[in-house]
Design a protein around this motif. Structure first.
Motif, PDB file in Angstrom:
ATOM      1  N   GLN A   1      23.340  84.959 -81.606  1.00  0.00           N
ATOM      2  CA  GLN A   1      24.149  84.211 -80.759  1.00  0.00           C
ATOM      3  C   GLN A   1      24.613  85.056 -79.684  1.00  0.00           C
ATOM      4  O   GLN A   1      25.007  84.217 -78.446  1.00  0.00           O
ATOM      5  CB  GLN A   1      25.395  83.729 -81.639  1.00  0.00           C
ATOM      6  CG  GLN A   1      24.735  82.956 -83.084  1.00  0.00           C
ATOM      7  CD  GLN A   1      24.300  81.671 -82.817  1.00  0.00           C
ATOM      8  OE1 GLN A   1      23.353  81.430 -82.021  1.00  0.00           O
ATOM      9  NE2 GLN A   1      25.162  80.631 -83.130  1.00  0.00           N
ATOM     10  N   GLU A   2      25.312  86.042 -79.780  1.00  0.00           N
ATOM     11  CA  GLU A   2      25.832  86.949 -78.419  1.00  0.00           C
ATOM     12  C   GLU A   2      24.709  87.003 -77.280  1.00  0.00           C
ATOM     13  O   GLU A   2      25.042  86.735 -76.169  1.00  0.00           O
ATOM     14  CB  GLU A   2      26.240  88.322 -79.004  1.00  0.00           C
ATOM     15  CG  GLU A   2      26.615  89.145 -77.662  1.00  0.00           C
ATOM     16  CD  GLU A   2      26.689  90.519 -77.925  1.00  0.00           C
ATOM     17  OE1 GLU A   2      26.978  91.323 -77.228  1.00  0.00           O
ATOM     18  OE2 GLU A   2      26.255  91.110 -79.359  1.00  0.00           O
TER      19      GLU A   2
ATOM     20  N   LYS B   1      35.660  79.323 -76.978  1.00  0.00           N
ATOM     21  CA  LYS B   1      35.983  79.852 -78.360  1.00  0.00           C
ATOM     22  C   LYS B   1      37.081  79.115 -78.464  1.00  0.00           C
ATOM     23  O   LYS B   1      38.197  78.995 -78.478  1.00  0.00           O
ATOM     24  CB  LYS B   1      36.487  81.347 -78.318  1.00  0.00           C
ATOM     25  CG  LYS B   1      35.331  82.049 -78.545  1.00  0.00           C
ATOM     26  CD  LYS B   1      34.693  82.096 -80.010  1.00  0.00           C
ATOM     27  CE  LYS B   1      34.010  83.174 -80.283  1.00  0.00           C
ATOM     28  NZ  LYS B   1      33.832  83.558 -81.646  1.00  0.00           N
TER      29      LYS B   1
ATOM     30  N   ASN C   1      30.795  76.626 -79.854  1.00  0.00           N
ATOM     31  CA  ASN C   1      31.286  77.899 -79.520  1.00  0.00           C
ATOM     32  C   ASN C   1      29.891  78.604 -78.655  1.00  0.00           C
ATOM     33  O   ASN C   1      29.911  79.645 -78.232  1.00  0.00           O
ATOM     34  CB  ASN C   1      31.784  78.712 -80.563  1.00  0.00           C
ATOM     35  CG  ASN C   1      33.005  78.504 -80.598  1.00  0.00           C
ATOM     36  OD1 ASN C   1      33.747  77.659 -79.874  1.00  0.00           O
ATOM     37  ND2 ASN C   1      33.676  78.986 -81.971  1.00  0.00           N
ATOM     38  N   GLN C   2      28.774  77.848 -78.670  1.00  0.00           N
ATOM     39  CA  GLN C   2      27.537  78.355 -78.023  1.00  0.00           C
ATOM     40  C   GLN C   2      27.394  77.836 -76.697  1.00  0.00           C
ATOM     41  O   GLN C   2      26.043  77.901 -76.501  1.00  0.00           O
ATOM     42  CB  GLN C   2      26.475  78.464 -79.095  1.00  0.00           C
ATOM     43  CG  GLN C   2      26.470  79.374 -80.190  1.00  0.00           C
ATOM     44  CD  GLN C   2      26.408  80.678 -79.492  1.00  0.00           C
ATOM     45  OE1 GLN C   2      27.690  81.640 -79.594  1.00  0.00           O
ATOM     46  NE2 GLN C   2      25.397  81.527 -79.147  1.00  0.00           N
TER      47      GLN C   2
ATOM     48  N   ASP D   1      31.052  76.976 -84.737  1.00  0.00           N
ATOM     49  CA  ASP D   1      30.612  78.586 -84.290  1.00  0.00           C
ATOM     50  C   ASP D   1      29.200  78.493 -83.763  1.00  0.00           C
ATOM     51  O   ASP D   1      28.852  79.082 -82.888  1.00  0.00           O
ATOM     52  CB  ASP D   1      30.675  79.409 -85.497  1.00  0.00           C
ATOM     53  CG  ASP D   1      32.000  80.096 -85.684  1.00  0.00           C
ATOM     54  OD1 ASP D   1      32.675  79.997 -84.526  1.00  0.00           O
ATOM     55  OD2 ASP D   1      32.430  80.716 -86.643  1.00  0.00           O
ATOM     56  N   THR D   2      28.450  77.400 -84.286  1.00  0.00           N
ATOM     57  CA  THR D   2      27.011  77.515 -83.909  1.00  0.00           C
ATOM     58  C   THR D   2      26.616  76.255 -82.848  1.00  0.00           C
ATOM     59  O   THR D   2      25.531  76.142 -82.523  1.00  0.00           O
ATOM     60  CB  THR D   2      25.920  77.344 -85.060  1.00  0.00           C
ATOM     61  OG1 THR D   2      26.319  76.039 -85.865  1.00  0.00           O
ATOM     62  CG2 THR D   2      26.204  78.684 -85.781  1.00  0.00           C
TER      63      THR D   2
ATOM     64  N   MET E   1      25.038  87.039 -85.645  1.00  0.00           N
ATOM     65  CA  MET E   1      26.102  87.427 -84.517  1.00  0.00           C
ATOM     66  C   MET E   1      25.438  87.866 -83.364  1.00  0.00           C
ATOM     67  O   MET E   1      25.622  87.214 -82.071  1.00  0.00           O
ATOM     68  CB  MET E   1      26.955  88.081 -85.210  1.00  0.00           C
ATOM     69  CG  MET E   1      28.228  88.473 -84.277  1.00  0.00           C
ATOM     70  SD  MET E   1      29.716  89.752 -85.078  1.00  0.00           S
ATOM     71  CE  MET E   1      29.554  88.799 -86.586  1.00  0.00           C
TER      72      MET E   1
ATOM     73  N   SER F   1      34.755  74.468 -89.098  1.00  0.00           N
ATOM     74  CA  SER F   1      34.724  75.680 -88.316  1.00  0.00           C
ATOM     75  C   SER F   1      33.609  76.508 -88.442  1.00  0.00           C
ATOM     76  O   SER F   1      32.868  77.070 -87.450  1.00  0.00           O
ATOM     77  CB  SER F   1      35.873  76.685 -89.246  1.00  0.00           C
ATOM     78  OG  SER F   1      37.098  76.122 -89.138  1.00  0.00           O
ATOM     79  N   GLN F   2      32.623  76.404 -89.507  1.00  0.00           N
ATOM     80  CA  GLN F   2      31.369  76.980 -89.360  1.00  0.00           C
ATOM     81  C   GLN F   2      30.453  76.390 -88.705  1.00  0.00           C
ATOM     82  O   GLN F   2      29.515  76.967 -87.790  1.00  0.00           O
ATOM     83  CB  GLN F   2      30.837  77.068 -90.800  1.00  0.00           C
ATOM     84  CG  GLN F   2      31.465  77.659 -92.021  1.00  0.00           C
ATOM     85  CD  GLN F   2      31.087  77.371 -93.504  1.00  0.00           C
ATOM     86  OE1 GLN F   2      30.363  76.593 -93.470  1.00  0.00           O
ATOM     87  NE2 GLN F   2      31.407  78.265 -94.259  1.00  0.00           N
TER      88      GLN F   2
ATOM     89  N   THR G   1      39.717  72.423 -84.911  1.00  0.00           N
ATOM     90  CA  THR G   1      39.461  73.771 -84.164  1.00  0.00           C
ATOM     91  C   THR G   1      40.241  73.820 -82.607  1.00  0.00           C
ATOM     92  O   THR G   1      40.178  72.543 -82.033  1.00  0.00           O
ATOM     93  CB  THR G   1      38.178  74.223 -84.161  1.00  0.00           C
ATOM     94  OG1 THR G   1      37.381  73.346 -83.146  1.00  0.00           O
ATOM     95  CG2 THR G   1      37.450  74.215 -85.511  1.00  0.00           C
TER      96      THR G   1
END
Length: 401
Positions: A294-295, A184, A216-217, A212-213, A291, A208-209, A48
């Motif tokens: 996480q935001e 990101k 990317n957090q 994201d957690t 989502m 990739s999955q 990624t």
């Protein structure tokens, strides 16, 4: 049950990998600054990459190599200079690095990736790079984990072991990152190795999955760099059946192990934020969906006002609730609850009595945990960051000079 099968162990490489890291003098420091990571056999690979529009030459090259057939065998890497925004010369230098490693190891060029981190806009000293590649030799220590450090205070690595088809599998990762961290997919690099056998396309899906957690957090300063990259290599040397789908018997165990390694590296990066004194973790519950959970979590750990309050040990929950309100997430504005290091501060969106002095003392811990309940659903979110200190400004006020 699966988590109990995943054992965190001391740093050790999976079967079939070697590395090296040397001091080449690419920058002005006396740190290790050049190295490589090599699998003894071609490995299935996934990656990624930064979403910054100015993607560095080595990042673009490695992405192209992996996307061809999801295989990789070696990555050469350096710190001090990012080889970013360097035009055609930078691209030619990245290709030359790749070819030099190709010739040294007698590999196909498509199996060699390149990674750089450091100052944007500077050119690589290719005479030194050539000398460095000639000097690299197989080792099994952790030198390569230190060769990518810039403002990092220490190397970051994580290792787990598990059983697949009755055989021991190791998943080991290392990363660098301290400033310009707001992935990101930041000057952040991550490399994960395993001796499990995993189909390349399926490995890409899992990476990739999980990114994201995890990666990317995290956020240190809200800035995304040009060189972000996370690469996973699976060389199959543990001699286990190849994972190809979520229906495979060992999928859940391997995926949990991969997530554990990525999560540990992400937290280490957040805790080592430039100038940081504390790791900040935010756990959101009661979100409408994952989502939005996480935001909200990432918004809270990324708020400069929250970060400054954490540094000052100021139990000012108003900074937190205001940040929640600035997101686009669904919130029951009459019933939000907030707790900091197990001290309840807000219930039904209004203050509850608490000992401010005691709460401030608890915020002096190395880790500050913020729990927020949005009361809008059943989903959760989690993110990690750090406090904002005087030293962050000092470091970045003189990064170039």
């Amino acid at each position: 049950m699966i988590k109990n099968q995943i054992k965190k162990v001391a740093f050790t490489w999976p079967n079939g990998y070697y590395n090296d890291g040397i001091k080449l003098g690419i920058g002005v420091s006396d740190k290790l600054d050049f190295g490589y990571l090599v699998s003894e056999v071609p490995a299935n690979a996934a990656g990624t990459y930064t979403t910054n529009q100015f993607q560095a030459a080595p990042t673009k090259l490695t992405k192209t190599m992996i996307n061809q057939d999801h295989q990789l065998q070696a990555v050469v890497m350096n710190s001090a200079i990012a080889n970013s925004c360097t035009g055609a010369q930078g691209e030619a230098d990245a290709h030359e690095e790749q070819q030099l490693v190709t010739d040294k190891l007698q590999l196909d060029p498509s199996l060699v990736g390149v990674a750089s981190t450091g100052l944007i806009g500077a050119f690589l000293p290719m005479d030194k790079i050539k000398q460095g590649i000639a000097q690299l030799s197989p080792h099994h220590g952790d030198n390569v984990t230190r060769a990518v450090m810039t403002t990092d205070k220490q190397p970051k690595h994580a290792c787990v072991q598990l059983e697949m088809a009755g055989k021991k599998v190791t998943i080991t990762g290392f990363a660098k990152g301290s400033g310009m961290i707001h992935p990101k997919m930041a000057t952040m690099l991550g490399f994960v190795t395993t001796d499990a056998a995993v189909d390349g396309d399926f490995l890409q899906q899992m990476l990739s999955q999980n990114v994201d957690t995890t990666f990317n957090q995290i956020t240190v300063d809200g800035d995304t760099s040009t060189n972000d990259m996370v690469v996973v290599m699976a060389n199959g040397k543990a001699d286990t059946p190849e994972l190809t789908s979520v229906d495979d018997a060992d999928y859940e165990a391997f995926n949990t192990g991969l997530h554990t390694v990525l999560g540990e590296l992400a937290k280490q990066i957040a805790a080592d934020g430039e100038g940081a004194t504390k790791l900040v973790e935010c756990n959101v519950s009661g979100a409408l969906n994952e989502m939005e959970g996480q935001e909200v979590a990432k918004a809270i750990v990324g708020s400069n006002l929250v970060k400054a309050a954490v540094f000052g040990q100021d139990p000012n929950w108003g900074r937190i609730i205001a940040t929640v309100g600035n997101t686009t997430a669904h919130v029951d504005t009459e019933h939000v609850a907030i707790m900091v290091n197990d001290v309840p501060m807000v219930a039904d969106s209004v203050a509850v009595p608490f000992d401010e002095q005691a709460a401030s003392q608890k915020m002096g811990a190395d880790k500050v945990v913020i729990d927020v309940d949005l009361h809008a659903g059943d989903a959760t979110g989690q993110a990690w960051g750090c406090d904002l200190t005087y030293n962050y400004v000092k470091i970045n006020a003189s990064y170039h000079t």
